[in-house]
Design a protein around this motif. Structure first.
Motif, PDB file in Angstrom:
ATOM      1  N   PRO A  69       0.759  -1.224   0.020  1.00 51.22           N
ATOM      2  CA  PRO A  69       0.040  -0.009   0.048  1.00 51.22           C
ATOM      3  C   PRO A  69       0.805   1.392   0.098  1.00 51.22           C
ATOM      4  CG  PRO A  69       0.128  -0.785   2.173  1.00 51.22           C
ATOM      5  CD  PRO A  69       0.718  -1.843   1.388  1.00 51.22           C
ATOM      6  N   ILE A  70       1.818   1.353  -1.016  1.00 54.09           N
ATOM      7  CA  ILE A  70       2.667   2.560  -1.030  1.00 54.09           C
ATOM      8  C   ILE A  70       2.838   2.800  -2.502  1.00 54.09           C
ATOM      9  CG2 ILE A  70       5.145   3.300  -0.657  1.00 54.09           C
ATOM     10  CD1 ILE A  70       5.404   1.571   1.744  1.00 54.09           C
ATOM     11  N   ALA A  71       2.853   4.046  -2.993  1.00 53.50           N
ATOM     12  CA  ALA A  71       3.136   4.323  -4.342  1.00 53.50           C
ATOM     13  C   ALA A  71       4.659   4.101  -4.715  1.00 53.50           C
ATOM     14  CB  ALA A  71       2.742   6.039  -4.543  1.00 53.50           C
ATOM     15  N   VAL A  72       4.966   3.044  -5.260  1.00 54.86           N
ATOM     16  CA  VAL A  72       6.071   2.291  -5.680  1.00 54.86           C
ATOM     17  C   VAL A  72       6.303   2.124  -7.057  1.00 54.86           C
ATOM     18  CG1 VAL A  72       5.645   0.204  -4.480  1.00 54.86           C
ATOM     19  CG2 VAL A  72       8.020   0.873  -5.040  1.00 54.86           C
ATOM     20  N   SER A  73       7.384   2.586  -7.727  1.00 49.23           N
ATOM     21  CA  SER A  73       7.751   1.926  -9.205  1.00 49.23           C
ATOM     22  C   SER A  73       8.834   1.128  -8.931  1.00 49.23           C
ATOM     23  CB  SER A  73       7.968   3.085 -10.086  1.00 49.23           C
ATOM     24  OG  SER A  73       6.958   4.127  -9.991  1.00 49.23           O
ATOM     25  N   ALA A  74       8.627   0.043  -9.286  1.00 47.89           N
ATOM     26  CA  ALA A  74       9.499  -1.126  -9.378  1.00 47.89           C
ATOM     27  C   ALA A  74      10.174  -1.788 -10.844  1.00 47.89           C
ATOM     28  CB  ALA A  74       9.044  -2.398  -8.451  1.00 47.89           C
ATOM     29  N   PHE A  75      11.518  -1.794 -10.714  1.00 43.52           N
ATOM     30  CA  PHE A  75      12.062  -2.343 -12.160  1.00 43.52           C
ATOM     31  C   PHE A  75      12.864  -3.619 -11.617  1.00 43.52           C
ATOM     32  CE2 PHE A  75      11.299   2.327 -12.024  1.00 43.52           C
ATOM     33  CZ  PHE A  75      10.695   2.549 -13.056  1.00 43.52           C
ATOM     34  N   SER A  76      12.414  -4.680 -12.370  1.00 46.47           N
ATOM     35  CA  SER A  76      13.453  -5.804 -12.293  1.00 46.47           C
ATOM     36  C   SER A  76      14.538  -5.554 -13.109  1.00 46.47           C
ATOM     37  CB  SER A  76      12.640  -7.083 -12.776  1.00 46.47           C
ATOM     38  OG  SER A  76      12.141  -7.028 -13.983  1.00 46.47           O
ATOM     39  N   ALA A  77      15.760  -6.632 -12.950  1.00 47.11           N
ATOM     40  CA  ALA A  77      16.673  -6.701 -13.680  1.00 47.11           C
ATOM     41  C   ALA A  77      16.440  -6.916 -15.280  1.00 47.11           C
ATOM     42  CB  ALA A  77      17.639  -7.987 -13.370  1.00 47.11           C
ATOM     43  N   ASP A  78      15.394  -7.729 -15.474  1.00 47.25           N
ATOM     44  CA  ASP A  78      14.982  -7.886 -16.874  1.00 47.25           C
ATOM     45  C   ASP A  78      14.590  -6.611 -17.451  1.00 47.25           C
ATOM     46  OD1 ASP A  78      15.816 -10.637 -16.935  1.00 47.25           O
ATOM     47  OD2 ASP A  78      13.725 -11.284 -16.604  1.00 47.25           O
ATOM     48  N   LEU A  79      13.679  -5.998 -16.735  1.00 49.47           N
ATOM     49  CA  LEU A  79      13.040  -4.707 -17.181  1.00 49.47           C
ATOM     50  C   LEU A  79      14.067  -3.620 -17.369  1.00 49.47           C
ATOM     51  CD1 LEU A  79      10.274  -3.312 -18.059  1.00 49.47           C
ATOM     52  CD2 LEU A  79       9.965  -2.675 -15.600  1.00 49.47           C
ATOM     53  N   ASN A 143      26.550  13.420  -3.512  1.00 53.82           N
ATOM     54  CA  ASN A 143      27.817  13.664  -4.331  1.00 53.82           C
ATOM     55  C   ASN A 143      28.174  12.839  -5.387  1.00 53.82           C
ATOM     56  OD1 ASN A 143      27.679  14.929  -1.436  1.00 53.82           O
ATOM     57  ND2 ASN A 143      29.607  16.232  -2.246  1.00 53.82           N
ATOM     58  N   GLY A 144      28.001  11.545  -5.116  1.00 55.94           N
ATOM     59  CA  GLY A 144      28.286  10.265  -5.791  1.00 55.94           C
ATOM     60  C   GLY A 144      27.319   9.287  -6.081  1.00 55.94           C
ATOM     61  N   ASN A 145      25.919   9.749  -6.184  1.00 53.38           N
ATOM     62  CA  ASN A 145      25.069   8.789  -6.338  1.00 53.38           C
ATOM     63  C   ASN A 145      24.521   8.607  -7.879  1.00 53.38           C
ATOM     64  OD1 ASN A 145      23.547  11.249  -6.982  1.00 53.38           O
ATOM     65  ND2 ASN A 145      21.984  11.309  -5.645  1.00 53.38           N
ATOM     66  N   ASN A 146      25.250   9.136  -8.616  1.00 51.62           N
ATOM     67  CA  ASN A 146      25.208   8.774 -10.279  1.00 51.62           C
ATOM     68  C   ASN A 146      26.106   7.724 -10.499  1.00 51.62           C
ATOM     69  OD1 ASN A 146      23.981   9.048 -12.729  1.00 51.62           O
ATOM     70  ND2 ASN A 146      25.319  10.588 -13.422  1.00 51.62           N
ATOM     71  N   PHE A 147      26.222   6.719  -9.914  1.00 54.19           N
ATOM     72  CA  PHE A 147      26.806   5.893 -10.404  1.00 54.19           C
ATOM     73  C   PHE A 147      26.346   4.772 -11.159  1.00 54.19           C
ATOM     74  CE2 PHE A 147      24.504   4.970  -6.542  1.00 54.19           C
ATOM     75  CZ  PHE A 147      23.755   3.631  -6.627  1.00 54.19           C
ATOM     76  N   ALA A 148      26.974   3.733 -11.973  1.00 53.73           N
ATOM     77  CA  ALA A 148      26.892   2.753 -13.115  1.00 53.73           C
ATOM     78  C   ALA A 148      26.415   1.626 -11.997  1.00 53.73           C
ATOM     79  CB  ALA A 148      27.651   2.456 -14.124  1.00 53.73           C
ATOM     80  N   PHE A 149      25.543   0.815 -12.669  1.00 53.14           N
ATOM     81  CA  PHE A 149      25.068  -0.216 -11.831  1.00 53.14           C
ATOM     82  C   PHE A 149      26.004  -1.416 -12.030  1.00 53.14           C
ATOM     83  CE2 PHE A 149      20.730   1.367 -12.563  1.00 53.14           C
ATOM     84  CZ  PHE A 149      20.675   2.086 -11.475  1.00 53.14           C
ATOM     85  N   PHE A 150      25.974  -2.360 -10.806  1.00 48.62           N
ATOM     86  CA  PHE A 150      26.657  -3.694 -11.128  1.00 48.62           C
ATOM     87  C   PHE A 150      25.848  -4.698 -11.417  1.00 48.62           C
ATOM     88  CE2 PHE A 150      29.331  -1.390  -7.824  1.00 48.62           C
ATOM     89  CZ  PHE A 150      30.658  -1.187  -8.346  1.00 48.62           C
ATOM     90  N   ASP A 151      25.716  -5.795 -10.999  1.00 47.79           N
ATOM     91  CA  ASP A 151      24.864  -6.669 -11.299  1.00 47.79           C
ATOM     92  C   ASP A 151      23.353  -6.532 -10.406  1.00 47.79           C
ATOM     93  OD1 ASP A 151      23.641  -8.924 -12.585  1.00 47.79           O
ATOM     94  OD2 ASP A 151      24.998 -10.696 -11.518  1.00 47.79           O
ATOM     95  N   ILE A 152      22.622  -5.928 -11.158  1.00 49.24           N
ATOM     96  CA  ILE A 152      21.400  -5.509 -10.225  1.00 49.24           C
ATOM     97  C   ILE A 152      20.271  -6.564 -10.273  1.00 49.24           C
ATOM     98  CG2 ILE A 152      20.015  -4.523 -12.506  1.00 49.24           C
ATOM     99  CD1 ILE A 152      20.462  -2.748  -9.284  1.00 49.24           C
ATOM    100  N   ASP A 153      19.702  -6.523  -9.311  1.00 49.76           N
ATOM    101  CA  ASP A 153      18.594  -7.253  -9.047  1.00 49.76           C
ATOM    102  C   ASP A 153      17.206  -6.600  -9.261  1.00 49.76           C
ATOM    103  OD1 ASP A 153      17.111  -9.992  -7.852  1.00 49.76           O
ATOM    104  OD2 ASP A 153      16.261  -8.766  -6.508  1.00 49.76           O
ATOM    105  N   ARG A 154      16.931  -5.351  -8.555  1.00 47.78           N
ATOM    106  CA  ARG A 154      16.036  -4.474  -8.938  1.00 47.78           C
ATOM    107  C   ARG A 154      16.115  -3.275  -8.129  1.00 47.78           C
ATOM    108  NH1 ARG A 154      14.807  -7.587  -4.505  1.00 47.78           N
ATOM    109  NH2 ARG A 154      13.661  -6.580  -2.737  1.00 47.78           N
ATOM    110  N   ILE A 155      15.162  -2.098  -8.596  1.00 48.03           N
ATOM    111  CA  ILE A 155      15.367  -0.946  -8.140  1.00 48.03           C
ATOM    112  C   ILE A 155      14.016  -0.506  -7.742  1.00 48.03           C
ATOM    113  CG2 ILE A 155      15.601   1.576  -8.732  1.00 48.03           C
ATOM    114  CD1 ILE A 155      17.864   0.755 -10.749  1.00 48.03           C
ATOM    115  N   GLU A 156      13.746   0.113  -6.805  1.00 48.42           N
ATOM    116  CA  GLU A 156      12.269   0.552  -6.278  1.00 48.42           C
ATOM    117  C   GLU A 156      12.464   2.175  -6.189  1.00 48.42           C
ATOM    118  OE1 GLU A 156      11.952  -1.571  -2.376  1.00 48.42           O
ATOM    119  OE2 GLU A 156      12.281  -3.590  -3.450  1.00 48.42           O
ATOM    120  N   VAL A 157      11.601   2.726  -6.666  1.00 50.18           N
ATOM    121  CA  VAL A 157      11.198   4.080  -6.483  1.00 50.18           C
ATOM    122  C   VAL A 157       9.995   4.306  -5.363  1.00 50.18           C
ATOM    123  CG1 VAL A 157      11.229   6.493  -7.281  1.00 50.18           C
ATOM    124  CG2 VAL A 157      12.608   4.611  -8.560  1.00 50.18           C
TER     125      VAL A 157
END
Length: 856
Positions: A69-79, A143-157
């Motif tokens: 019950p939260i406004a969350v946008s989620a992105f899996s590794a495949d997405l 200051n350094g949060n614009n990093f490239a991703f390693f092996d990602i599982d998912r991202i949640e905003v």
């Protein structure tokens, strides 16, 4: 790596796939019309007829995103892979009411705004209201949060305050990055790309299980490019994005219940976001690229001394060249014991971030105003307005988290204890070239040191939290949670200038001098701030069936107070209070037609008390850049967010996101100054209107013609309360992809496109913009531009714009090989993302890349 680990039965067929990929898709469409069915393969292809389920930890436990019950946008590794997302900043076009860009000057730093709450400040006494988390570890500095991703599982905003489960400094929301844990099977991927501006990229990851009890993962990335900006003064290329990172992770399975995951990562980001123009200021007829004219160089020739050494700038920063370098080392540990009805996590994080930069915020010339809207190119070798920064930022976090069930599943709970410690040391100097102000001709001017100081500040915070979910019935769930935070911050500052070291005078930036002289006497600026705060959350869920969820919630959050540490005089390092937020949401999450259509909608009402607002403007007396952060007003935002994803037919995926916001500052009617003598906003507005009535002009040159109370703080040039920044009324993004199978070749061809629209928005807190059209000052002087209307020359206003990205991807039907051609900002749209002292920071130009990936 060995071929036998990945070649499927039928090696001739596997080789044929690879050869076809190398042919770069030639003839595939014609070939597909008469294609025969291919033999079955042993690889498990993803189901492309329905929407995939994404599991998130938005409530600090694993749940389907559709049940949260939260406004969350989620992105899996495949997405993420399908949409070509490789850095956090690329998420902005897929999340409603999320605005993001590089900070002014800093390509390594991302400034996020969610529902109007965000900031572009990186000084360590100011915390971002959108928290960034990596594997449950909070990154305090952006200051350094614009990093490239390693092996990602998912991202949640997560949109909206997350004050109960994530804590302080998430009044806007959180970006939660989860990296893949080591696997118990040998595997990995290798990816390489080449693109615009001679971009070269390589990424990879490999899993190496040593036994059933010990698994290892090694990941890394490297990127190098020449930069998209041509400096026509020095001949150098600017705004490159050179990245590198390496990560090692180990998973120890002591038993079926006890697991320990530890990781160490190093990330390097050499990227800047220097002011640039789509036409060369030295030759305005040349509009074939991006251009800058600063005289600062990235590297000094052998035997050449930096111009800042002669100015007396202290420390190693005096020898910096133009640019920005950030080194981040990160250690994480998560010890987990999983029982039948209880899971215990002991989560430890250590981050060491070092940043060194020299940035010119005035392109090697004077600052614009309505009298000189396009300042002459000078190419000052010492820059126009510079900040030199040598920073060291260390943080330690320790969390103990428990989640589980009680009374046979009637109660779900998550709770824990959190400790945070941070130490910052920032050695920085401000340099202004007074040549334009003093009327000194030539390309040397008169550089002056406005300030050179070392700032030291620390934070210690303790928190305890608990959220309980009562499953009243199979359809109804009631949620209540609370977090208590006890935080203490300390500040110290010392002046690095030789004269102040020899003799401490009242004008020196020293802790002993921090005070304001008021009619009632001298008021010392406190060097310590203490905050004790409760942040509750309440929610009710109604789930009539497994495909529908309706929810309502009320959530509280707060952001820490701080100091206006960019001030260059002792009486300007004023404290500001914590920012407190209540957010009310009403939403629905639905999946229809056998999970072919997903529709999520959230309405929100956000009330913010004591909004922290950083403002930068040109001082009407000195002509220098001035920075101030204060709690100018309260803030209200209300709106709607709609997310739609659908699979109308097998292989076709489409999405659309819509965000609407209606926001405003809420200003007190008091005319009295605050306790440090800062003029009340209403009094400033009255004074601005009086100055306008006299014919005085905002954004003008120093002197009696100027209207200093207009286009400053949160009062615009017309004397109105300004529109809040980076909150377009409407934002729309949509796109889709279609998998076009070619069975005879064992290949799938996927074209994809995405488009983003934003209505007009402001990027400066006072909305100050310089327009075409002359105006006459009270003295009779005629200025060639004005601050009220016309075509935009420079400043805060960003007009509505579209941005389009696209890709054409070819992959084998076992998903082991991928080849794609991708572009961002395909139509090369230049729009303003940020502004500072009447200079604009444009969006990056069109970029493209060819990317190849091998999964094994």
């Amino acid at each position: 790596m060995t071929r036998t680990a990945t070649v499927m039965p039928g090696s001739l067929r596997a080789g044929r796939r690879a050869a076809l990929l190398a042919c770069a898709m030639i003839g595939t469409v014609a070939q597909a019309q008469d294609a025969a069915p291919a033999p079955a393969t042993t690889a498990q292809a993803p189901d492309d007829s329905t929407l995939s389920e994404i599991v998130v930890t938005a409530q600090r436990r694993s749940e389907s995103v559709q049940n949260v019950p939260i406004a969350v946008s989620a992105f899996s590794a495949d997405l993420l892979s399908a949409r070509g997302i490789a850095t956090p900043l690329q998420l902005i076009q897929y999340v409603p009411n999320l605005f993001g860009s590089n900070n002014t000057g800093l390509g390594s730093a991302n400034a996020y705004y969610i529902r109007g709450l965000g900031n572009t400040e990186t000084i360590a006494t100011f915390d971002p209201p959108v928290g960034t988390y990596v594997d449950d570890i909070y990154m305090s500095r952006q200051n350094g949060n614009n990093f490239a991703f390693f092996d990602i599982d998912r991202i949640e905003v997560l949109r909206g305050p997350q004050g109960t489960l994530f804590g302080r400094n998430t009044t806007g929301g959180a970006v939660n990055v989860l990296l893949k844990r080591p696997s118990d099977e040998v595997g990995g991927f290798l990816e390489a790309a080449y693109g615009a501006y001679d971009k070269k990229l390589i990424r990879g990851s490999i899993d190496l299980p040593l036994s059933q009890a010990i698994q290892i993962k090694l990941s890394g990335y490297f990127q190098d490019d020449d930069g998209y900006v041509q400096n026509t003064t020095t001949g150098e290329r600017l705004n490159d994005s050179d990245l590198a990172g390496i990560r090692g992770a180990v998973q120890l399975k002591f038993s079926e219940r006890l697991t320990w995951n530890v990781a160490a990562a190093y990330m390097r980001n050499d990227g800047e976001n220097i002011i640039n123009y789509d036409c060369d200021p030295r030759n305005p007829s040349n509009c074939g690229g991006r251009f800058a004219t600063t005289g600062l160089v990235t590297r000094y020739a052998p035997g050449t001394i930096s111009p800042f050494v002669g100015l007396g700038v202290s420390g190693r920063k005096a020898g910096y060249g133009l640019g920005n370098e950030v080194d981040t080392t990160m250690y994480t540990s998560n010890l987990e014991w999983a029982g039948d009805n209880l899971t215990l996590n002991i989560i430890t994080g250590l981050i060491d971030l070092k940043q060194q930069y020299l940035l010119d915020f005035a392109d090697g010339r004077g600052l614009p105003n309505v009298a000189v809207p396009e300042t002459p190119v000078r190419g000052y070798p010492s820059g126009g307005f510079d900040i030199l920064n040598d920073g060291s930022h260390r943080q330690f976090t320790q969390e103990v988290k428990v989640n589980g069930k009680l009374f046979g599943g009637v109660i779900d709970y998550v709770g824990g204890f959190f400790y945070f410690h941070e130490e910052n040391r920032t050695d920085f100097a401000d340099i202004l070239n007074l040549g334009p102000i003093l009327g000194i001709p030539g390309n040397v001017g008169f550089p002056a040191v406005l300030a050179d100081r070392t700032l030291r500040n620390t934070t210690n915070a303790y928190a305890g939290y608990l959220q309980v979910d009562a499953n009243v019935t199979e359809q109804i769930k009631l949620t209540a949670g609370v977090r208590y935070t006890d935080e203490k911050k300390n500040l110290g500052i010392s002046d690095n200038r030789a004269a102040c070291i020899a003799n401490l005078t009242p004008n020196c930036l020293d802790s002993r001098n921090l005070a304001v002289n008021l009619p009632s006497g001298r008021l010392a600026i406190p060097l310590e701030q203490r905050t004790k705060q409760w942040t509750p959350r309440f929610a009710v869920n109604f789930q009539p069936n497994k495909d529908m969820l309706f929810f309502a919630s009320a959530t509280n959050g707060f952001k820490s107070g701080g100091w206006n540490a960019r001030g260059s005089a002792p009486n300007t390092l004023l404290p500001f209070d914590p920012e407190k937020v209540w957010s009310y949401e009403l939403g629905a999450k639905t999946e229809l037609f056998d999970r072919r259509l997903r529709v999520n909608v959230t309405g929100f009402w956000l009330e913010t008390k004591a909004l922290q607002t950083p403002s930068a403007f040109i001082d009407p007396v000195s002509g220098a850049a001035t920075f101030i952060t204060q709690n100018f007003a309260d803030y209200r935002n209300r709106g709607v967010e709609l997310e739609i994803t659908a699979v109308p037919v097998r292989g076709l995926t489409v999405y659309a996101n819509v965000g609407y916001q209606n926001d405003k500052y809420k200003v007190s009617d008091t005319l009295l100054p605050n306790r440090y003598g800062v003029k009340a906003v209403r009094q400033q507005q009255i004074d601005c209107l009086a100055q306008l009535a006299q014919g005085r002009i905002p954004l003008g040159p120093t002197g009696p013609n100027n209207a200093p109370d207009c286009a400053a703080g949160i009062i615009d040039a017309n004397g109105n309360i300004a529109k809040p920044v980076r909150t377009p009324d409407v934002s729309v993004s949509f796109g889709g992809s279609y998998d076009f199978p070619i069975p005879s070749a064992g290949i799938i061809l996927t074209p994809s496109v995405n488009a983003l629209y934003r209505s007009s928005l402001e990027t400066g807190t006072a909305g100050g913009t310089i327009y075409t059209g002359s105006i006459t000052a009270p003295s009779g002087a005629v200025y060639p531009s004005n601050p009220f209307s016309g075509e935009v020359i420079a400043g805060s206003l960003t007009k509505a714009y579209w941005q389009v990205g696209a890709a054409l991807t070819m992959r084998t039907d076992d998903n082991n090989w991928t080849l794609s051609l991708e572009c961002e900002n395909c139509f090369d749209k230049a729009f303003v993302q940020s502004s500072l002292v009447n200079f604009n920071y444009l969006s990056p130009p069109r970029t493209w890349q060819v990317r190849a990936k091998r999964v094994f």
